[in-house]
Scaffold this motif. Sequence first.
Motif, mmCIF file in Angstrom:
data_model
loop_
_atom_site.group_PDB
_atom_site.id
_atom_site.type_symbol
_atom_site.label_atom_id
_atom_site.label_comp_id
_atom_site.label_asym_id
_atom_site.label_seq_id
_atom_site.Cartn_x
_atom_site.Cartn_y
_atom_site.Cartn_z
ATOM 1 N N GLY A 69 0.791 -1.219 0.000
ATOM 2 C CA GLY A 69 0.000 0.000 0.000
ATOM 3 C C GLY A 69 0.826 1.273 0.000
ATOM 4 O O GLY A 69 0.292 2.362 -0.228
ATOM 5 N N PHE A 70 2.119 1.159 0.233
ATOM 6 C CA PHE A 70 2.984 2.336 0.202
ATOM 7 C C PHE A 70 3.422 2.709 -1.220
ATOM 8 O O PHE A 70 4.012 3.772 -1.420
ATOM 9 C CB PHE A 70 4.227 2.127 1.073
ATOM 10 N N ILE A 71 3.148 1.863 -2.185
ATOM 11 C CA ILE A 71 3.530 2.145 -3.566
ATOM 12 C C ILE A 71 2.936 3.468 -4.068
ATOM 13 O O ILE A 71 3.661 4.276 -4.647
ATOM 14 C CB ILE A 71 3.169 0.963 -4.488
ATOM 15 N N PRO A 72 1.636 3.742 -3.860
ATOM 16 C CA PRO A 72 1.109 5.030 -4.319
ATOM 17 C C PRO A 72 1.795 6.238 -3.660
ATOM 18 O O PRO A 72 1.994 7.259 -4.321
ATOM 19 C CB PRO A 72 -0.379 4.972 -3.936
ATOM 20 N N LEU A 73 2.173 6.121 -2.403
ATOM 21 C CA LEU A 73 2.875 7.220 -1.735
ATOM 22 C C LEU A 73 4.225 7.480 -2.396
ATOM 23 O O LEU A 73 4.596 8.631 -2.652
ATOM 24 C CB LEU A 73 3.065 6.908 -0.250
ATOM 25 N N ILE A 74 4.942 6.424 -2.701
ATOM 26 C CA ILE A 74 6.242 6.563 -3.362
ATOM 27 C C ILE A 74 6.063 7.174 -4.751
ATOM 28 O O ILE A 74 6.814 8.076 -5.146
ATOM 29 C CB ILE A 74 6.948 5.194 -3.439
ATOM 30 N N LEU A 75 5.057 6.728 -5.491
ATOM 31 C CA LEU A 75 4.791 7.283 -6.814
ATOM 32 C C LEU A 75 4.370 8.748 -6.731
ATOM 33 O O LEU A 75 4.728 9.556 -7.592
ATOM 34 C CB LEU A 75 3.720 6.458 -7.527
ATOM 35 N N MET A 76 3.622 9.105 -5.687
ATOM 36 C CA MET A 76 3.219 10.493 -5.491
ATOM 37 C C MET A 76 4.446 11.385 -5.278
ATOM 38 O O MET A 76 4.552 12.467 -5.857
ATOM 39 C CB MET A 76 2.274 10.615 -4.293
ATOM 40 N N ILE A 77 5.388 10.925 -4.473
ATOM 41 C CA ILE A 77 6.604 11.693 -4.219
ATOM 42 C C ILE A 77 7.410 11.853 -5.508
ATOM 43 O O ILE A 77 7.914 12.950 -5.801
ATOM 44 C CB ILE A 77 7.436 11.022 -3.106
ATOM 45 N N ILE A 78 7.515 10.799 -6.295
ATOM 46 C CA ILE A 78 8.226 10.881 -7.575
ATOM 47 C C ILE A 78 7.537 11.875 -8.503
ATOM 48 O O ILE A 78 8.195 12.681 -9.179
ATOM 49 C CB ILE A 78 8.333 9.484 -8.221
ATOM 50 N N GLY A 79 6.208 11.844 -8.545
ATOM 51 C CA GLY A 79 5.463 12.791 -9.378
ATOM 52 C C GLY A 79 5.661 14.230 -8.944
ATOM 53 O O GLY A 79 5.816 15.130 -9.777
ATOM 54 N N ILE A 80 5.675 14.463 -7.647
ATOM 55 C CA ILE A 80 5.896 15.818 -7.137
ATOM 56 C C ILE A 80 7.298 16.304 -7.509
ATOM 57 O O ILE A 80 7.477 17.457 -7.916
ATOM 58 C CB ILE A 80 5.674 15.860 -5.605
ATOM 59 N N ILE A 81 8.280 15.432 -7.395
ATOM 60 C CA ILE A 81 9.649 15.803 -7.773
ATOM 61 C C ILE A 81 9.727 16.126 -9.259
ATOM 62 O O ILE A 81 10.340 17.125 -9.661
ATOM 63 C CB ILE A 81 10.634 14.675 -7.384
ATOM 64 N N ASN A 82 9.083 15.312 -10.098
ATOM 65 C CA ASN A 82 9.066 15.591 -11.540
ATOM 66 C C ASN A 82 8.391 16.919 -11.843
ATOM 67 O O ASN A 82 8.872 17.689 -12.677
ATOM 68 C CB ASN A 82 8.367 14.463 -12.300
#
Length: 106
Positions: A69-82
Amino acid sequence: MDNKTLSIVSYITLLGWLISFVIGKEKSNSLLKYHLKQSLGLIIFSIVLSIILNVLMLVTKIGMLGIVGFIPLILMIIGIINAANDVEKPLPIIGKMFEDKFSFIG
């Protein structure tokens, strides 16, 4: 708010996406449109993943599945960085699926 800020805000929950979509409707550029599509795809992915994990944990009684369930959080952080770096780069795993979807965004 400028398009870069709206792109970042779009990744922060469904409410952030709605704010970015409504405010950026008139003055959106390709960066904002791209990140709106990616973040909406991430929101949909998060909901589907949550449902699947809840069913699997209920059936198998394996609580360790919750780590996925932490996968979406990690993807959200990557998206914010991009978005903060003005990069139109797809999110890992799911990003390519949503690049050409959601034509109502633009």
